[in-house]
Design a protein around this motif. Sequence first.
Motif, PDB file in Angstrom:
ATOM      1  N   ARG A 254      -0.339  -1.995  16.437  1.00  0.00           N
ATOM      2  CA  ARG A 254      -1.321  -1.899  15.370  1.00  0.00           C
ATOM      3  C   ARG A 254      -1.205  -0.555  14.636  1.00  0.00           C
ATOM      4  O   ARG A 254      -1.559  -0.468  13.451  1.00  0.00           O
ATOM      5  N   ALA A 255      -0.737   0.474  15.323  1.00  0.00           N
ATOM      6  CA  ALA A 255      -0.498   1.743  14.642  1.00  0.00           C
ATOM      7  C   ALA A 255       0.590   1.573  13.583  1.00  0.00           C
ATOM      8  O   ALA A 255       0.500   2.132  12.482  1.00  0.00           O
ATOM      9  N   PHE A 256       1.612   0.777  13.908  1.00  0.00           N
ATOM     10  CA  PHE A 256       2.724   0.549  12.980  1.00  0.00           C
ATOM     11  C   PHE A 256       2.392  -0.496  11.928  1.00  0.00           C
ATOM     12  O   PHE A 256       2.735  -0.346  10.752  1.00  0.00           O
ATOM     13  N   TRP A 257       1.707  -1.585  12.357  1.00  0.00           N
ATOM     14  CA  TRP A 257       1.495  -2.715  11.448  1.00  0.00           C
ATOM     15  C   TRP A 257       0.062  -3.236  11.573  1.00  0.00           C
ATOM     16  O   TRP A 257      -0.214  -4.176  12.308  1.00  0.00           O
ATOM     17  N   PRO A 258      -0.887  -2.624  10.867  1.00  0.00           N
ATOM     18  CA  PRO A 258      -2.270  -3.107  10.925  1.00  0.00           C
ATOM     19  C   PRO A 258      -2.387  -4.464  10.239  1.00  0.00           C
ATOM     20  O   PRO A 258      -1.550  -4.827   9.402  1.00  0.00           O
ATOM     21  N   SER A 259      -3.433  -5.198  10.577  1.00  0.00           N
ATOM     22  CA  SER A 259      -3.671  -6.479   9.917  1.00  0.00           C
ATOM     23  C   SER A 259      -4.014  -6.240   8.449  1.00  0.00           C
ATOM     24  O   SER A 259      -4.372  -5.127   8.043  1.00  0.00           O
ATOM     25  N   GLY A 260      -3.917  -7.291   7.653  1.00  0.00           N
ATOM     26  CA  GLY A 260      -4.253  -7.166   6.241  1.00  0.00           C
ATOM     27  C   GLY A 260      -5.679  -6.727   6.035  1.00  0.00           C
ATOM     28  O   GLY A 260      -5.975  -5.910   5.152  1.00  0.00           O
ATOM     29  N   ALA A 261      -6.608  -7.263   6.835  1.00  0.00           N
ATOM     30  CA  ALA A 261      -8.021  -6.896   6.706  1.00  0.00           C
ATOM     31  C   ALA A 261      -8.229  -5.417   7.016  1.00  0.00           C
ATOM     32  O   ALA A 261      -8.978  -4.720   6.315  1.00  0.00           O
ATOM     33  N   GLU A 262      -7.580  -4.922   8.059  1.00  0.00           N
ATOM     34  CA  GLU A 262      -7.707  -3.507   8.413  1.00  0.00           C
ATOM     35  C   GLU A 262      -7.106  -2.621   7.331  1.00  0.00           C
ATOM     36  O   GLU A 262      -7.639  -1.557   7.015  1.00  0.00           O
ATOM     37  N   LEU A 263      -6.001  -3.063   6.768  1.00  0.00           N
ATOM     38  CA  LEU A 263      -5.358  -2.290   5.713  1.00  0.00           C
ATOM     39  C   LEU A 263      -6.271  -2.168   4.496  1.00  0.00           C
ATOM     40  O   LEU A 263      -6.364  -1.108   3.872  1.00  0.00           O
ATOM     41  N   ARG A 264      -6.981  -3.238   4.182  1.00  0.00           N
ATOM     42  CA  ARG A 264      -7.880  -3.211   3.022  1.00  0.00           C
ATOM     43  C   ARG A 264      -9.093  -2.326   3.264  1.00  0.00           C
ATOM     44  O   ARG A 264      -9.657  -1.767   2.321  1.00  0.00           O
ATOM     45  N   VAL A 265      -9.536  -2.206   4.533  1.00  0.00           N
ATOM     46  CA  VAL A 265     -10.646  -1.289   4.832  1.00  0.00           C
ATOM     47  C   VAL A 265     -10.242   0.138   4.501  1.00  0.00           C
ATOM     48  O   VAL A 265     -11.006   0.906   3.897  1.00  0.00           O
ATOM     49  N   ALA A 266      -9.028   0.522   4.892  1.00  0.00           N
ATOM     50  CA  ALA A 266      -8.546   1.881   4.647  1.00  0.00           C
ATOM     51  C   ALA A 266      -8.081   2.079   3.211  1.00  0.00           C
ATOM     52  O   ALA A 266      -8.120   3.191   2.684  1.00  0.00           O
ATOM     53  N   HIS A 267      -7.623   0.985   2.564  1.00  0.00           N
ATOM     54  CA  HIS A 267      -7.086   1.077   1.201  1.00  0.00           C
ATOM     55  C   HIS A 267      -7.735   0.007   0.325  1.00  0.00           C
ATOM     56  O   HIS A 267      -7.124  -1.023   0.019  1.00  0.00           O
ATOM     57  N   PRO A 268      -8.976   0.228  -0.089  1.00  0.00           N
ATOM     58  CA  PRO A 268      -9.676  -0.783  -0.897  1.00  0.00           C
ATOM     59  C   PRO A 268      -9.038  -1.008  -2.263  1.00  0.00           C
ATOM     60  O   PRO A 268      -9.378  -1.976  -2.949  1.00  0.00           O
ATOM     61  N   GLU A 269      -8.094  -0.139  -2.646  1.00  0.00           N
ATOM     62  CA  GLU A 269      -7.441  -0.302  -3.939  1.00  0.00           C
ATOM     63  C   GLU A 269      -6.405  -1.428  -3.941  1.00  0.00           C
ATOM     64  O   GLU A 269      -5.889  -1.810  -5.004  1.00  0.00           O
ATOM     65  N   ILE A 270      -6.085  -1.978  -2.762  1.00  0.00           N
ATOM     66  CA  ILE A 270      -5.107  -3.067  -2.689  1.00  0.00           C
ATOM     67  C   ILE A 270      -5.600  -4.242  -3.525  1.00  0.00           C
ATOM     68  O   ILE A 270      -6.744  -4.689  -3.390  1.00  0.00           O
ATOM     69  N   ASP A 271      -4.730  -4.766  -4.397  1.00  0.00           N
ATOM     70  CA  ASP A 271      -5.155  -5.831  -5.315  1.00  0.00           C
ATOM     71  C   ASP A 271      -4.764  -7.231  -4.859  1.00  0.00           C
ATOM     72  O   ASP A 271      -4.929  -8.200  -5.603  1.00  0.00           O
ATOM     73  N   GLY A 272      -4.253  -7.356  -3.649  1.00  0.00           N
ATOM     74  CA  GLY A 272      -3.913  -8.684  -3.131  1.00  0.00           C
ATOM     75  C   GLY A 272      -2.452  -9.041  -3.271  1.00  0.00           C
ATOM     76  O   GLY A 272      -2.002 -10.056  -2.722  1.00  0.00           O
ATOM     77  N   THR A 273      -1.676  -8.215  -3.979  1.00  0.00           N
ATOM     78  CA  THR A 273      -0.255  -8.504  -4.131  1.00  0.00           C
ATOM     79  C   THR A 273       0.535  -7.891  -2.983  1.00  0.00           C
ATOM     80  O   THR A 273       0.110  -6.918  -2.349  1.00  0.00           O
ATOM     81  N   SER A 276       1.369  -4.118  -3.669  1.00  0.00           N
ATOM     82  CA  SER A 276       0.320  -3.125  -3.400  1.00  0.00           C
ATOM     83  C   SER A 276       0.111  -2.952  -1.901  1.00  0.00           C
ATOM     84  O   SER A 276      -0.157  -1.842  -1.431  1.00  0.00           O
ATOM     85  N   ALA A 277       0.225  -4.049  -1.139  1.00  0.00           N
ATOM     86  CA  ALA A 277       0.080  -3.944   0.317  1.00  0.00           C
ATOM     87  C   ALA A 277       1.186  -3.088   0.910  1.00  0.00           C
ATOM     88  O   ALA A 277       0.949  -2.255   1.800  1.00  0.00           O
ATOM     89  N   MET A 278       2.419  -3.285   0.425  1.00  0.00           N
ATOM     90  CA  MET A 278       3.532  -2.500   0.960  1.00  0.00           C
ATOM     91  C   MET A 278       3.419  -1.030   0.551  1.00  0.00           C
ATOM     92  O   MET A 278       3.797  -0.146   1.320  1.00  0.00           O
ATOM     93  N   ARG A 279       2.904  -0.769  -0.644  1.00  0.00           N
ATOM     94  CA  ARG A 279       2.682   0.638  -1.027  1.00  0.00           C
ATOM     95  C   ARG A 279       1.681   1.291  -0.081  1.00  0.00           C
ATOM     96  O   ARG A 279       1.848   2.440   0.328  1.00  0.00           O
ATOM     97  N   ALA A 280       0.618   0.533   0.266  1.00  0.00           N
ATOM     98  CA  ALA A 280      -0.387   1.065   1.181  1.00  0.00           C
ATOM     99  C   ALA A 280       0.211   1.294   2.567  1.00  0.00           C
ATOM    100  O   ALA A 280      -0.080   2.296   3.216  1.00  0.00           O
ATOM    101  N   ARG A 281       1.034   0.355   3.029  1.00  0.00           N
ATOM    102  CA  ARG A 281       1.674   0.532   4.339  1.00  0.00           C
ATOM    103  C   ARG A 281       2.613   1.740   4.324  1.00  0.00           C
ATOM    104  O   ARG A 281       2.659   2.517   5.286  1.00  0.00           O
ATOM    105  N   TRP A 282       3.344   1.893   3.239  1.00  0.00           N
ATOM    106  CA  TRP A 282       4.262   3.032   3.148  1.00  0.00           C
ATOM    107  C   TRP A 282       3.474   4.350   3.175  1.00  0.00           C
ATOM    108  O   TRP A 282       3.853   5.290   3.880  1.00  0.00           O
ATOM    109  N   ALA A 283       2.372   4.407   2.414  1.00  0.00           N
ATOM    110  CA  ALA A 283       1.545   5.621   2.414  1.00  0.00           C
ATOM    111  C   ALA A 283       1.006   5.900   3.803  1.00  0.00           C
ATOM    112  O   ALA A 283       0.929   7.058   4.234  1.00  0.00           O
TER     113      ALA A 283
END
Length: 306
Positions: A254-273, A276-283
């Motif tokens: 989970r440290a390496f690959w959080p779920s989509g829901a967890e990623l959106r909690v930390a990065h609310p700017e994700i637009d669903g594409t 944008s999800a991969m940019r958030a994971r990279w950051a």
Amino acid sequence: MTEPRVVLRLDEAVDLGHAWMQALADVRGIRVLFIKGPALHRHGLRDERVSADVDLLVEPVRFAEFCQAVLEVGWTTRPGNFISHRTTLHSETFLREGWPCDLDVHGFFPGFLAPPADVFDALWARRVRMEFAHVECDVPDRVGGALILALHSLRGASIQARHADELEQLTRVVLTEDERIQVADLALATGCAATLASVLPRLGVPVEAPVAELASRGLREWRERVDSGSHGAYFWMLALRRAPWWEKPAVLWRAFWPSGAELRVAHPEIDGTLRSAMRARWARWVHGVTSAPKAMHAIFSNRRRR
């Protein structure tokens, strides 16, 4: 005809939040203390600014009961994630639609190493009343507020300029001789003489921490949090250390690959594409890698200090 919507300013919401939660606590007969926030500048401990939330410390034995009461009057729990559920054990955060500030309810406050019930009782014995939105609310006195501000600011001073500035403001506060004696007594009673060893002398309060406090696991973990900046990779290392062996692989994954829901909690700017999800994971990966050396140094250097 639709009723016009009333929009609260942040400062109004903070004052009303104090009043609302004090009334809720009084109805239930639960002791609460409003910590940080406007009380600090009213005590002359930091410059005036509008708080982003309402923080309160609840008598530990009734913490769960108070949190349930908050839910019953229309607040909802702020969504957490895998790591927060394993490392944020001292508080619950609540929000309410249309309300511009959060409510942070604490069962104990990090940095006080004495048993939480003893800490609360020591602060409660020194409480004073302050008016918010025409309601008298219980807050720690100036001495208790100084210790809470010192702990809060010290924890984030290495990575947040505001915390470092507030810590510097606090060290410039002129305490009376009687207040210095009271700070020393309260620090010993609440178990923060060791955690604030770098701050208390700057307040003119030299106090020797008890041997048991100096040798405690709580002090080691506190120093780790302060030295690491209390962010980033440190919390994953802490979760990995606390997890039983059979959960450690899940923590690493989970440290390496959080779920989509967890990623959106930390990065609310994700637009669903996917982009944008991969940019958030990279950051996230970059932040984790860059914060890891400081976290590892904090952990291993404090292990040697035991």
